[in-house]
Write a protein that holds these residues in place. Structure first.
Motif, mmCIF file in Angstrom:
data_model
loop_
_atom_site.group_PDB
_atom_site.id
_atom_site.type_symbol
_atom_site.label_atom_id
_atom_site.label_comp_id
_atom_site.label_asym_id
_atom_site.label_seq_id
_atom_site.Cartn_x
_atom_site.Cartn_y
_atom_site.Cartn_z
ATOM 1 N N ALA A 103 -6.095 -5.230 -8.377
ATOM 2 C CA ALA A 103 -4.820 -4.494 -8.334
ATOM 3 C C ALA A 103 -4.055 -4.787 -7.048
ATOM 4 O O ALA A 103 -4.633 -5.221 -6.055
ATOM 5 C CB ALA A 103 -5.093 -3.000 -8.442
ATOM 6 N N MET A 104 -2.770 -4.540 -7.074
ATOM 7 C CA MET A 104 -1.920 -4.720 -5.884
ATOM 8 C C MET A 104 -1.889 -3.387 -5.131
ATOM 9 O O MET A 104 -0.939 -2.609 -5.232
ATOM 10 C CB MET A 104 -0.501 -5.152 -6.278
ATOM 11 C CG MET A 104 -0.430 -6.512 -6.956
ATOM 12 S SD MET A 104 -1.005 -7.860 -5.918
ATOM 13 C CE MET A 104 -2.529 -8.276 -6.741
ATOM 14 N N THR A 105 -2.982 -3.113 -4.400
ATOM 15 C CA THR A 105 -3.131 -1.863 -3.676
ATOM 16 C C THR A 105 -3.583 -2.137 -2.249
ATOM 17 O O THR A 105 -3.957 -3.258 -1.906
ATOM 18 C CB THR A 105 -4.159 -0.948 -4.365
ATOM 19 O OG1 THR A 105 -5.407 -1.633 -4.473
ATOM 20 C CG2 THR A 105 -3.681 -0.517 -5.743
ATOM 21 N N ALA A 106 -3.539 -1.076 -1.427
ATOM 22 C CA ALA A 106 -3.911 -1.231 -0.023
ATOM 23 C C ALA A 106 -4.345 0.101 0.569
ATOM 24 O O ALA A 106 -4.043 1.166 0.033
ATOM 25 C CB ALA A 106 -2.729 -1.784 0.771
ATOM 26 N N ASN B 109 2.191 -16.248 8.285
ATOM 27 C CA ASN B 109 1.791 -17.650 8.411
ATOM 28 C C ASN B 109 2.368 -18.532 7.319
ATOM 29 O O ASN B 109 2.558 -19.728 7.524
ATOM 30 C CB ASN B 109 0.261 -17.776 8.404
ATOM 31 C CG ASN B 109 -0.365 -17.110 9.603
ATOM 32 O OD1 ASN B 109 0.155 -17.179 10.703
ATOM 33 N ND2 ASN B 109 -1.482 -16.440 9.388
ATOM 34 N N ASN B 110 2.638 -17.952 6.135
ATOM 35 C CA ASN B 110 3.123 -18.774 5.023
ATOM 36 C C ASN B 110 4.306 -18.158 4.277
ATOM 37 O O ASN B 110 4.761 -18.708 3.284
ATOM 38 C CB ASN B 110 1.983 -19.065 4.044
ATOM 39 C CG ASN B 110 1.402 -17.805 3.424
ATOM 40 O OD1 ASN B 110 2.021 -16.739 3.406
ATOM 41 N ND2 ASN B 110 0.184 -17.923 2.903
ATOM 42 N N SER B 111 4.789 -17.021 4.708
ATOM 43 C CA SER B 111 5.953 -16.311 4.140
ATOM 44 C C SER B 111 5.749 -15.783 2.723
ATOM 45 O O SER B 111 6.707 -15.361 2.078
ATOM 46 C CB SER B 111 7.201 -17.201 4.176
ATOM 47 O OG SER B 111 7.510 -17.548 5.505
ATOM 48 N N ARG B 112 4.523 -15.777 2.223
ATOM 49 C CA ARG B 112 4.268 -15.189 0.909
ATOM 50 C C ARG B 112 4.360 -13.669 1.019
ATOM 51 O O ARG B 112 3.967 -13.094 2.026
ATOM 52 C CB ARG B 112 2.884 -15.568 0.394
ATOM 53 C CG ARG B 112 2.736 -17.031 0.061
ATOM 54 C CD ARG B 112 1.360 -17.272 -0.525
ATOM 55 N NE ARG B 112 1.086 -18.688 -0.661
ATOM 56 C CZ ARG B 112 -0.059 -19.165 -1.123
ATOM 57 N NH1 ARG B 112 -1.041 -18.340 -1.478
ATOM 58 N NH2 ARG B 112 -0.235 -20.458 -1.226
ATOM 59 N N THR B 113 4.873 -13.036 -0.048
ATOM 60 C CA THR B 113 5.026 -11.586 -0.041
ATOM 61 C C THR B 113 4.423 -10.960 -1.292
ATOM 62 O O THR B 113 4.306 -11.611 -2.332
ATOM 63 C CB THR B 113 6.507 -11.165 0.047
ATOM 64 O OG1 THR B 113 7.179 -11.591 -1.131
ATOM 65 C CG2 THR B 113 7.178 -11.748 1.269
ATOM 66 N N VAL B 114 4.073 -9.700 -1.167
ATOM 67 C CA VAL B 114 3.574 -8.914 -2.289
ATOM 68 C C VAL B 114 3.931 -7.454 -2.026
ATOM 69 O O VAL B 114 3.996 -7.026 -0.874
ATOM 70 C CB VAL B 114 2.042 -9.109 -2.468
ATOM 71 C CG1 VAL B 114 1.269 -8.540 -1.309
ATOM 72 C CG2 VAL B 114 1.561 -8.532 -3.776
ATOM 73 N N VAL B 115 4.190 -6.711 -3.089
ATOM 74 C CA VAL B 115 4.409 -5.270 -2.974
ATOM 75 C C VAL B 115 3.117 -4.583 -3.401
ATOM 76 O O VAL B 115 2.575 -4.875 -4.472
ATOM 77 C CB VAL B 115 5.596 -4.793 -3.835
ATOM 78 C CG1 VAL B 115 5.701 -3.266 -3.823
ATOM 79 C CG2 VAL B 115 6.890 -5.415 -3.333
ATOM 80 N N VAL B 116 2.624 -3.691 -2.538
ATOM 81 C CA VAL B 116 1.388 -2.975 -2.819
ATOM 82 C C VAL B 116 1.621 -1.473 -2.790
ATOM 83 O O VAL B 116 2.559 -0.996 -2.157
ATOM 84 C CB VAL B 116 0.266 -3.341 -1.816
ATOM 85 C CG1 VAL B 116 -0.107 -4.811 -1.921
ATOM 86 C CG2 VAL B 116 0.652 -2.981 -0.390
ATOM 87 N N ARG B 117 0.744 -0.764 -3.484
ATOM 88 C CA ARG B 117 0.771 0.705 -3.488
ATOM 89 C C ARG B 117 -0.368 1.192 -2.605
ATOM 90 O O ARG B 117 -1.508 0.750 -2.729
ATOM 91 C CB ARG B 117 0.599 1.225 -4.922
ATOM 92 C CG ARG B 117 0.576 2.736 -5.037
ATOM 93 C CD ARG B 117 0.516 3.170 -6.511
ATOM 94 N NE ARG B 117 -0.521 2.491 -7.259
ATOM 95 C CZ ARG B 117 -1.788 2.894 -7.338
ATOM 96 N NH1 ARG B 117 -2.180 3.995 -6.709
ATOM 97 N NH2 ARG B 117 -2.667 2.226 -8.057
ATOM 98 N N SER C 72 -6.170 -5.075 -1.130
ATOM 99 C CA SER C 72 -7.121 -5.431 -2.175
ATOM 100 C C SER C 72 -7.287 -6.950 -2.174
ATOM 101 O O SER C 72 -6.424 -7.691 -1.680
ATOM 102 C CB SER C 72 -6.602 -4.974 -3.538
ATOM 103 O OG SER C 72 -5.417 -5.681 -3.856
ATOM 104 N N LYS C 73 -8.387 -7.416 -2.728
ATOM 105 C CA LYS C 73 -8.618 -8.867 -2.778
ATOM 106 C C LYS C 73 -7.506 -9.562 -3.553
ATOM 107 O O LYS C 73 -7.058 -10.639 -3.174
ATOM 108 C CB LYS C 73 -9.977 -9.164 -3.411
ATOM 109 C CG LYS C 73 -10.332 -10.635 -3.373
ATOM 110 C CD LYS C 73 -11.722 -10.901 -3.896
ATOM 111 C CE LYS C 73 -12.072 -12.382 -3.765
ATOM 112 N NZ LYS C 73 -13.422 -12.650 -4.300
ATOM 113 N N GLY C 74 -7.032 -8.932 -4.626
ATOM 114 C CA GLY C 74 -5.945 -9.518 -5.423
ATOM 115 C C GLY C 74 -4.680 -9.711 -4.608
ATOM 116 O O GLY C 74 -4.012 -10.744 -4.704
ATOM 117 N N ALA C 75 -4.336 -8.722 -3.789
ATOM 118 C CA ALA C 75 -3.144 -8.837 -2.936
ATOM 119 C C ALA C 75 -3.354 -9.917 -1.880
ATOM 120 O O ALA C 75 -2.446 -10.707 -1.604
ATOM 121 C CB ALA C 75 -2.833 -7.496 -2.290
ATOM 122 N N ALA C 76 -4.544 -9.969 -1.297
ATOM 123 C CA ALA C 76 -4.837 -10.991 -0.293
ATOM 124 C C ALA C 76 -4.782 -12.391 -0.897
ATOM 125 O O ALA C 76 -4.320 -13.337 -0.251
ATOM 126 C CB ALA C 76 -6.211 -10.736 0.321
#
Length: 112
Positions: A37-40, A57-65, A81-85
């Motif tokens: 899941a996209m959580t933190a 370092n790479n400008s990648r983004t994610v929205v987490v809850r 979470s591992k998925g977000a990482a």
């Protein structure tokens, strides 16, 4: 009612170190940890709030809850979470320097 990312972060952007975790236990919100899941976990942001996390370092983004408390390692600002990482591209490294801002993009500054 869950706080929005803007309410949670009070419109502020913060920068620091992130790590990831993949437990098989309940989170502070009472739900089971889902590594995909996209959580933190964050020490102070309200549970249920959403934030945008950018890997500097790479400008990648994610929205987490935010659904858990932590991290409990000195110098770490957020545990993802591992998925977000994976989406941010730092599973192998274990940690990364990140920028955290309200999910709606209303942050007041960016990291150098």
């Amino acid at each position: 009612m869950a706080a929005t990312g803007a309410q949670a972060a009070n419109g502020k952007t913060s920068c620091g170190s992130a790590s990831w975790y993949a437990l098989k236990s309940k989170t502070a919100s009472g739900e089971m940890m889902n590594p995909a899941a996209m959580t933190a976990a964050h020490k102070t942001l309200p549970l249920g709030s959403r934030v945008k996390v950018t890997n500097l370092n790479n400008s990648r983004t994610v929205v987490v809850r935010i659904n858990d408390r932590g991290p409990f390692v000195k110098g770490r600002m957020i545990d993802l979470s591992k998925g977000a990482a994976q989406k941010l591209g730092f599973v192998g490294a274990g940690h990364a320097r990140v920028q955290i801002e309200p999910a709606d993009g209303s942050g007041t500054r960016s990291c150098a």
